[in-house]
Design an enzyme around this catalytic site. Structure first.
Site, PDB file in Angstrom:
ATOM      1  N   CYS A 143       0.703  -1.113  -0.012  1.00 37.36           N
ATOM      2  CA  CYS A 143      -0.081   0.085   0.029  1.00 37.36           C
ATOM      3  C   CYS A 143       0.742   1.197  -0.087  1.00 37.36           C
ATOM      4  O   CYS A 143       0.252   2.239  -0.603  1.00 37.36           O
ATOM      5  CB  CYS A 143      -0.814  -0.086   1.276  1.00 37.36           C
ATOM      6  SG  CYS A 143      -1.434  -1.710   1.756  1.00 37.36           S
TER       7      CYS A 143
ATOM      8  N   ASP B 262      -3.917  -3.049   7.569  1.00 42.93           N
ATOM      9  CA  ASP B 262      -4.835  -3.930   7.925  1.00 42.93           C
ATOM     10  C   ASP B 262      -4.457  -5.413   7.407  1.00 42.93           C
ATOM     11  O   ASP B 262      -5.049  -6.246   8.093  1.00 42.93           O
ATOM     12  CB  ASP B 262      -6.041  -3.452   7.556  1.00 42.93           C
ATOM     13  CG  ASP B 262      -6.478  -2.094   8.424  1.00 42.93           C
ATOM     14  OD1 ASP B 262      -5.835  -1.702   8.969  1.00 42.93           O
ATOM     15  OD2 ASP B 262      -7.805  -1.628   8.069  1.00 42.93           O
TER      16      ASP B 262
ATOM     17  N   CYS C 147      -2.601   3.121   3.042  1.00 40.13           N
ATOM     18  CA  CYS C 147      -3.300   2.187   3.928  1.00 40.13           C
ATOM     19  C   CYS C 147      -4.571   2.960   4.270  1.00 40.13           C
ATOM     20  O   CYS C 147      -4.842   3.998   4.472  1.00 40.13           O
ATOM     21  CB  CYS C 147      -2.536   1.675   5.018  1.00 40.13           C
ATOM     22  SG  CYS C 147      -1.256   0.433   4.474  1.00 40.13           S
ATOM     23  N   ASP C 148      -5.544   1.876   4.882  1.00 43.33           N
ATOM     24  CA  ASP C 148      -6.913   2.495   5.182  1.00 43.33           C
ATOM     25  C   ASP C 148      -7.120   3.468   5.973  1.00 43.33           C
ATOM     26  O   ASP C 148      -7.631   4.634   5.923  1.00 43.33           O
ATOM     27  CB  ASP C 148      -7.895   1.121   5.807  1.00 43.33           C
ATOM     28  CG  ASP C 148      -7.923   0.060   4.871  1.00 43.33           C
ATOM     29  OD1 ASP C 148      -7.330   0.284   3.958  1.00 43.33           O
ATOM     30  OD2 ASP C 148      -8.547  -0.757   5.418  1.00 43.33           O
ATOM     31  N   LYS C 149      -6.407   3.372   7.158  1.00 44.13           N
ATOM     32  CA  LYS C 149      -6.539   4.503   8.212  1.00 44.13           C
ATOM     33  C   LYS C 149      -5.377   5.872   8.052  1.00 44.13           C
ATOM     34  O   LYS C 149      -5.617   6.993   8.582  1.00 44.13           O
ATOM     35  CB  LYS C 149      -6.417   3.998   9.612  1.00 44.13           C
ATOM     36  CG  LYS C 149      -7.009   2.476   9.972  1.00 44.13           C
ATOM     37  CD  LYS C 149      -8.438   2.674   9.657  1.00 44.13           C
ATOM     38  CE  LYS C 149      -9.224   1.546   9.933  1.00 44.13           C
ATOM     39  NZ  LYS C 149      -8.693   0.576   9.107  1.00 44.13           N
TER      40      LYS C 149
ATOM     41  N   SER D  49     -14.072  -4.882   7.649  1.00 41.12           N
ATOM     42  CA  SER D  49     -13.170  -4.441   6.589  1.00 41.12           C
ATOM     43  C   SER D  49     -14.001  -3.896   5.186  1.00 41.12           C
ATOM     44  O   SER D  49     -15.062  -4.589   5.310  1.00 41.12           O
ATOM     45  CB  SER D  49     -12.138  -5.553   6.030  1.00 41.12           C
ATOM     46  OG  SER D  49     -11.662  -5.422   4.914  1.00 41.12           O
TER      47      SER D  49
ATOM     48  N   CYS E  50      -5.088  -2.235  -1.712  1.00 34.36           N
ATOM     49  CA  CYS E  50      -6.173  -3.240  -1.864  1.00 34.36           C
ATOM     50  C   CYS E  50      -7.094  -2.808  -3.074  1.00 34.36           C
ATOM     51  O   CYS E  50      -7.734  -1.620  -2.863  1.00 34.36           O
ATOM     52  CB  CYS E  50      -6.990  -3.855  -0.869  1.00 34.36           C
ATOM     53  SG  CYS E  50      -6.025  -4.449   0.567  1.00 34.36           S
TER      54      CYS E  50
ATOM     55  N   GLU F 246     -11.270  -4.946  13.239  1.00 32.51           N
ATOM     56  CA  GLU F 246     -12.009  -5.308  11.844  1.00 32.51           C
ATOM     57  C   GLU F 246     -11.979  -6.898  11.931  1.00 32.51           C
ATOM     58  O   GLU F 246     -11.252  -7.673  12.536  1.00 32.51           O
ATOM     59  CB  GLU F 246     -11.432  -4.779  10.393  1.00 32.51           C
ATOM     60  CG  GLU F 246     -11.511  -3.571  10.323  1.00 32.51           C
ATOM     61  CD  GLU F 246     -10.852  -3.069   9.012  1.00 32.51           C
ATOM     62  OE1 GLU F 246     -10.295  -3.819   8.377  1.00 32.51           O
ATOM     63  OE2 GLU F 246     -11.001  -1.829   8.626  1.00 32.51           O
TER      64      GLU F 246
END
Length: 574
Positions: A57, A89, A130-132, A477, A202, A451
């Site tokens: 990521c 994650d 990344c997600d956060k 997720s 992702c 998650e």
């Protein structure tokens, strides 16, 4: 060619670190790093990335940062690069490491704030993968309120497995197939080796790509910048343009809170729903609003989700990935469909210095395989919806995109942590028609609000994704699919109703009408409450302990400080 403006530093934060005889010691540090007097006289622009070697990521962000710095320098600024953390994650998932994920959002925002404050930077370009890290950097931008531009690091390319496109979601679900003997060791090994073939986040409309779409819809990112995959060299062009854009904002005096208004937040919620995006959007948008001092909680987000058509056929519920959306016009094409349908506020300001409608004036929406018209949607209302009721007085969230039924009623099977639930799922110790309850995984109770992708994917991989439901005060997720309800509040750790559920209690889920109810008499619940005690966690010190002391409810975004409404000053005005 970039516009170069001569700036009066007496009006900028960096004056505190660079101007006047008493700042000679400070300037000596900059001379040590090779800066000239001209460089020091220009505005200082922080270029922050979440580069690291933890996962694909973030691995391309270092290169992109150099391009952003070129853009800043071309437009008359002095870029100062720094990095902050991420927790990935996909690697943290399914074990105690996942407790660090949501906490990292706050650390990213806090550490970015501290770096900018400590070094008196005048503007900010933020690059995240990344997600956060996406919401974390955007939260820092609106908190600091210096001119800022966000840029997503880009999505991963899809992998190929036996003639079809795959993502990491397929690998998680393959674990469930493997557990029931539907996939061999050799097949699983083959899949895991090809599912993630490049740098980037992702590929489906999971949390990273959901928040990347948000960055454009909310106006903090250049139009079109979110969709380009990470390996494409054109990402460097977007990064350079982002560096130039932040200097234009500095010249014009346009700040993040001029952009992130209530209308902009509503636009962001629209794009989450229309794309069948991650339920985490209902956590991050309230947190962004909180930084600005705007009330916009889970219920406000859910109301917009409810009134938005679901039009983008993206994974995990659909067929396509972010690369495919890029190929048909990217996020601007999705936004244009919504704008033409009357679902977006076109008058919102963006980092281009123009309104959202002006940005999209040259885009013509054409129906394609990835994005439909709002007149002929996949479903009439959003892929993510809110719930409330006796089991969730503060609300809950569920992704309904791709579900065949929106109602479920069944007996509870309760677990007090994810590990116990996962062990039961892998051993097949659950029955069709049951509702699996995983509690004490909320913001305080986890701590960290994990998650549950490992558990939900295992259920789906076993072919039972819609034969059972799953309810948690934790999170899911963006890759989760099936009848999975998260963010149940109040959480178990503070004595919410989810803490009082016992095995066999009947739970009723009605996503059509937005209800989540427990069929247990109030008198019985009061008797149980009298016996209930909070659960002790393993974390009696350290970062996770500190987080648990300050974090609020999921309803308000799981935030850890009073926010914009309580502030007595704004950094940009110091």
């Amino acid at each position: 060619m970039a516009r170069v403006t001569v700036y009066d530093k007496s009006r900028l934060p960096s004056r505190h670190a660079t101007e006047g005889p008493d700042r000679a010691p400070h300037r000596s540090y900059y001379f040590a790093m090779g800066l000239s007097r001209d460089d020091i006289a220009r505005p200082f622009v922080g270029v922050v990335t979440t580069w690291n070697e933890a996962a694909p990521c973030n691995i391309a962000l270092g290169r992109q940062a150099q391009a952003a710095k070129r853009g800043v320098a071309k437009a008359g600024g002095t870029p100062r690069e720094f990095t902050t953390i991420t927790v990935t994650d996909g690697i943290a998932m399914g074990h105690q490491g996942m407790k660090s994920s949501l906490v990292s959002r706050e650390v990213i925002a806090d550490s970015t704030e501290l770096t900018v404050r400590g070094h008196a930077y005048d503007a900010l370009v933020g690059l995240a993968g990344c997600d956060k890290s996406l919401p974390g950097l955007m939260m820092a931008m609106v908190r600091l309120n210096v001119p800022s531009v966000f840029m997503y690091g880009g999505s991963i390319l899809p992998g190929r497995f036996r003639g079809r496109d795959v993502t990491v979601q397929d690998v998680f679900e393959a674990v469930g197939r493997h557990a029931v003997g539907d996939m061999s060791d050799e097949e699983l090994a083959e899949l895991e080796a090809v599912a993630c073939p490049s740098a980037g986040s992702c590929g489906g409309q999971f949390t990273a790509n959901t928040m990347a779409c948000v960055s454009e819809a909310i106006g903090l990112a250049l139009p079109g910048s979110a969709g380009t995959p990470a390996p494409y060299e054109t990402r460097d062009q977007w990064a350079e343009a982002s560096g130039e854009a932040v200097m234009n904002l500095l010249a014009e005096g346009v700040r993040p809170r001029d952009i992130v208004t209530l209308k902009a937040l509503e636009n962001a919620a629209r794009i989450v729903a229309a794309s069948g995006g991650s339920t985490n959007g209902a956590l991050h948008l309230p947190a962004l609003a909180h930084e600005c001092g705007i009330h916009f909680d889970l219920h406000d987000v859910a109301a917009i989700f409810r009134s938005t058509p679901y039009i983008a056929d993206l994974k995990p519920a659909g067929q396509y990935v972010m690369r495919d959306l890029h190929d048909v016009g990217g996020v601007p094409m999705l936004m244009k469909a919504l704008l033409d349908g009357g679902y977006l506020h076109g008058d919102c300001m963006t980092v281009t210095g123009r309104t959202l409608a002006e940005n999209l004036a040259g885009t013509t929406f054409e129906v394609n395989s990835v994005v439909r018209s709002t007149r002929e949607p996949i479903t009439d209302w959003g892929g993510v919806v809110g719930l409330s009721g006796s089991l969730a007085p503060e609300g809950a969230i569920v992704k309904v995109a791709g579900l065949h039924s929106l109602e479920f009623r069944g007996p509870a099977r309760c677990f007090d942590c994810e590990e116990d639930a996962m062990a039961a799922v892998q051993a097949g110790r659950y029955e069709d028609g049951e509702i699996i309850v995983i509690r004490y995984e909320g913001p305080k109770g986890g701590p960290g609000m994990r998650e549950m992708l490992g558990t939900t994917s295992a259920i789906y991989g076993q072919g039972r994704g819609e034969k059972v439901a799953l309810i948690t005060d934790g999170r899911f997720s963006g890759a989760t699919r099936g009848f999975c309800i998260g963010h149940v509040g109040p959480e178990a750790q503070v004595g919410g109703p989810i803490a009082l559920v016992e095995d066999g209690d009947i739970i009723v889920i009605d996503a059509t009408n937005g209800r989540l109810d427990l069929e247990v008499a109030p008198t019985v619940l009061e008797e149980r409450r009298a016996r209930w005690k909070p659960r002790e966690t393993l974390y009696a010190s350290g970062t996770l302990w500190k987080y648990a002391q300050t974090v609020g409810s999921a309803q308000q975004g799981a935030v850890t400080h009073p926010g914009g409404k309580a502030e007595s000053h704004c950094y940009a005005d110091l």
